[in-house]
Design a protein around this motif. Structure first.
Motif, mmCIF file in Angstrom:
data_model
loop_
_atom_site.group_PDB
_atom_site.id
_atom_site.type_symbol
_atom_site.label_atom_id
_atom_site.label_comp_id
_atom_site.label_asym_id
_atom_site.label_seq_id
_atom_site.Cartn_x
_atom_site.Cartn_y
_atom_site.Cartn_z
ATOM 1 N N TYR A 127 0.835 -1.197 0.000
ATOM 2 C CA TYR A 127 0.000 0.000 0.000
ATOM 3 C C TYR A 127 0.875 1.254 0.000
ATOM 4 N N ALA A 128 1.898 1.276 0.839
ATOM 5 C CA ALA A 128 2.781 2.434 0.903
ATOM 6 C C ALA A 128 3.540 2.607 -0.410
ATOM 7 N N ARG A 129 3.946 1.514 -1.020
ATOM 8 C CA ARG A 129 4.662 1.601 -2.302
ATOM 9 C C ARG A 129 3.789 2.143 -3.410
ATOM 10 N N THR A 130 2.518 1.747 -3.425
ATOM 11 C CA THR A 130 1.624 2.246 -4.466
ATOM 12 C C THR A 130 1.393 3.737 -4.335
ATOM 13 N N LEU A 131 1.564 4.255 -3.128
ATOM 14 C CA LEU A 131 1.400 5.692 -2.892
ATOM 15 C C LEU A 131 2.718 6.455 -3.048
ATOM 16 N N GLY A 132 3.796 5.729 -3.337
ATOM 17 C CA GLY A 132 5.091 6.368 -3.533
ATOM 18 C C GLY A 132 5.783 6.739 -2.251
ATOM 19 N N LEU A 133 5.437 6.095 -1.150
ATOM 20 C CA LEU A 133 6.044 6.422 0.144
ATOM 21 C C LEU A 133 7.311 5.625 0.429
ATOM 22 N N VAL A 134 7.440 4.486 -0.202
ATOM 23 C CA VAL A 134 8.597 3.622 0.046
ATOM 24 C C VAL A 134 9.357 3.431 -1.232
#
Length: 136
Positions: free
Chosen positions: A129-136
């Protein structure tokens, strides 16, 4: 398929799998045996179940847009790590003798490992989820 909408659904399914796994001993053992089973480890996996319930709400709120998706991703990642750690610590510390005394059902023999495996889905989906939002 929008990954930022699928990742929280996978997290919700993981949380529900943990909750179902926690209910199984209550359905397959005699009255009171499940409480003994969960109390013998270093920490009760029911604590992780509480975090899984809250994670369901956070995943759903992030997916629906009622909570900032970045905040929801971070919170579910942390809650997922807590659920996974609690489940793994319990699975490693519950004595095998207790498992074999409580039930002749061979499914209970593997229950703690299934619970630990299900609990790993929650932090994995939090990272996704965080990767899809560009956070990781």
């Amino acid at each position: 398929m929008n990954a930022s909408r699928v990742a929280p659904v996978v997290g919700i399914v993981g949380c529900l799998a943990v909750l179902v796994a926690l209910v199984v001993p209550y359905l397959t053992t005699e009255a009171g045996a499940a409480g003994t089973y969960y109390a013998t480890g270093a920490i009760s996996p029911l604590v992780g179940g509480l975090f899984a319930v809250v994670a369901v709400v956070v995943f759903a709120a992030g997916r629906a847009g009622r909570t900032d998706p970045a905040t929801a991703a971070g919170v579910t990642l942390v809650f997922g790590i807590v659920v996974a750690l609690v489940s793994l610590v319990w699975a490693l510390t519950v004595p095998e003798a207790v498992v074999f005394q409580l039930s002749t059902d061979s499914a209970l023999e593997y229950h703690r490992w299934v619970l630990a495996l299900c609990s790993l889905v929650i932090p994995a989906s939090g990272v996704w989820y965080a990767r899809t939002l560009g956070l990781v």
